[in-house]
Design a protein around this motif. Structure first.
Motif, short mmCIF file in Angstrom:
data_model
loop_
_atom_site.label_atom_id
_atom_site.label_comp_id
_atom_site.label_asym_id
_atom_site.label_seq_id
_atom_site.Cartn_x
_atom_site.Cartn_y
_atom_site.Cartn_z
N UNK A 332 0.83 -1.20 0.00
CA UNK A 332 0.00 0.00 0.00
C UNK A 332 0.87 1.26 0.00
N UNK A 333 0.65 2.11 -0.99
CA UNK A 333 1.38 3.38 -1.06
C UNK A 333 0.81 4.36 -0.03
N UNK A 334 1.65 4.97 0.78
CA UNK A 334 1.15 5.88 1.82
C UNK A 334 0.47 7.11 1.21
N UNK A 335 -0.58 7.56 1.85
CA UNK A 335 -1.34 8.73 1.37
C UNK A 335 -1.40 9.78 2.48
N UNK A 336 -1.84 10.99 2.12
CA UNK A 336 -2.03 12.10 3.08
C UNK A 336 -0.73 12.40 3.86
N UNK A 337 0.37 12.49 3.10
CA UNK A 337 1.68 12.73 3.74
C UNK A 337 1.84 14.19 4.15
N UNK A 338 2.55 14.38 5.23
CA UNK A 338 2.90 15.73 5.66
C UNK A 338 4.09 16.21 4.84
N UNK A 341 7.20 14.35 5.89
CA UNK A 341 7.23 12.98 5.38
C UNK A 341 7.61 12.95 3.90
N UNK A 342 7.12 13.91 3.15
CA UNK A 342 7.48 13.99 1.74
C UNK A 342 8.96 14.27 1.56
N UNK A 343 9.49 15.14 2.40
CA UNK A 343 10.93 15.46 2.32
C UNK A 343 11.77 14.22 2.65
N UNK A 344 11.31 13.46 3.63
CA UNK A 344 12.03 12.23 3.99
C UNK A 344 12.02 11.24 2.83
N UNK A 345 10.88 11.12 2.16
CA UNK A 345 10.78 10.19 1.03
C UNK A 345 11.66 10.64 -0.14
N UNK A 346 11.70 11.95 -0.38
CA UNK A 346 12.54 12.47 -1.45
C UNK A 346 14.01 12.21 -1.16
N UNK A 347 14.38 12.37 0.10
CA UNK A 347 15.76 12.09 0.49
C UNK A 347 16.06 10.60 0.35
N UNK A 348 15.07 9.79 0.72
CA UNK A 348 15.23 8.33 0.61
C UNK A 348 15.36 7.92 -0.86
#
Length: 379
Positions: A332-338, A341-348
């Motif tokens: 499941x792809x996470x939704x309603x990110x803060x 959280x988006x910055x963390x995913x971009x860094x990841x």
């Protein structure tokens, strides 16, 4: 003397249809009619009765199945050649047979009247999956025709009785002579009943049957599935003129379940898991029809991966073992990110790009394939 094979008597193959069997017997009966065998009537009657016995067995689905499996012993024709009807005259037997073939038949005789078996009924019973798997007992209400209690099924007003039909003499059939053929047809006056009602019953209007809703208890065995049927003998419509009642067939229809889909003895379900669980592995609770069980998810699990939980499926009505529960994993792809959280995913994501072949081998392979496709088109 041993009996001949019934299929051989009628001259048909063992896979012959009901229509082919009826046609073959009609041909045999006409061949051995007494008017066509003046010099050998006794022999013709024996051959006709032999054909009549074969027809009685092979035209009845249950008797035919028993004969196919066990031979003559399976149908227990203890009366010898001639079977049912051997005690009657040849003309009576011939008339009954041609009454059936040409549309006059529906049953035998009951006190001088033609009797008719009641119609079979079908009831569609909806069940939850849990009820179908575990079995249950259900009360159902079935609209049907039952024998009128006011006139005891006679159709005549209380205190009166039906009178014998003056056209057919109570036989329900009238004989017509056409050349050397003697054919029987349903009596046009009493419509095959053999009786006339001058003063009909007020409750059933002379029909001898009334419509009624009756409540029946149906025991559903564990493991039934869509399309399975339960036969309740004698619970169909009442017969006419004292004829036997038909049967009621209760057909199963299993409602769609929110979690499980069934395929025979196996159950299937989708299990959504977090992207972190798919990547790192973990353990989660999975529902079954008998409670929760633990399912171990190994690291690097991809969407579509199927896990089998043995013995957590269904035991069918005719099966001896229990099926399995098949769990299909969906990442499941996470939704309603803060924003964080988006910055963390971009860094990841950035950290993965340096070694994408090792981290995302399928995506890298697919991209290489696309690149080659466009290069080939240019070339």
């Amino acid at each position: 003397m041993s009996k001949r094979d019934y299929y051989e008597v009628l001259g048909v193959q063992k896979n012959a249809s009901e229509a082919e069997i009826k046609k073959a017997f009609k041909r045999l009966a006409m061949k051995h009619h007494p008017d066509r065998n003046q010099d050998s009537q006794a022999e013709a009657e024996v051959k006709f009765k032999e054909g009549k016995e074969a027809y009685d067995i092979l035209s009845d689905a249950q008797k035919r199945a028993a004969y196919d499996q066990f031979g003559h012993a399976g149908v227990n024709q203890s009366a010898g050649m001639g079977g049912a009807g051997a005690g009657g005259s040849f003309s009576d037997i011939f008339g009954d047979v041609f009454g059936d073939i040409f549309g006059g038949g529906g049953g035998g005789a009951h006190g001088g009247q033609r009797v008719y078996r009641g119609a079979d009924l079908r009831y569609n019973l909806e069940l939850d999956l849990e009820e179908a798997v575990r079995g249950t007992t259900v009360n159902i209400r079935v609209p049907t025709f039952v024998s009128c209690d006011e006139c005891d099924g006679s159709g005549a007003k209380k205190g009166t009785k039906p009178t014998t039909c003056t056209t057919c003499g109570g036989h329900g059939q009238v004989r017509m002579q056409q050349g050397f053929f003697s054919l029987q047809q349903t009596c046009p006056r009493c419509h095959g009943n053999g009786k006339m009602i001058s003063d009909p019953c007020g409750k059933c209007n002379g029909q001898g049957r009334v419509e009624k809703n009756k409540t029946l208890s149906v025991k559903v065995p564990p493991g039934v599935d869509n399309g399975d049927r339960i036969r309740l003998s004698g619970e169909g419509e009442a017969g006419e003129n004292g004829g036997p009642s038909g049967d009621l067939y209760v057909q199963m229809s299993v409602r769609e379940h929110k979690i499980f889909q069934r395929d025979g003895s196996d159950l299937y379900c989708e299990v959504p898991i977090a992207i972190t669980t798919g990547s790192l592995g973990g353990e989660l609770d999975v529902p079954t029809l008998n409670g929760r069980v633990k399912l171990k998810i190994p690291a690097e699990t991809q969407t579509g991966k199927m896990f089998r939980l043995r013995g957590k499926g269904v035991k069918t009505v005719r099966g001896s073992s229990t099926g399995d529960l098949m769990c299909r994993v969906v990442i499941e792809t996470p939704v309603n990110l803060t924003k964080h959280q988006k910055e963390l995913l971009q860094e990841f994501e950035k950290s993965l790009k340096d070694d994408s072949v090792n981290h995302s081998p399928r995506a890298s392979g697919w991209l290489d394939g696309v690149k080659k496709f466009f290069e080939d088109m240019k070339g």
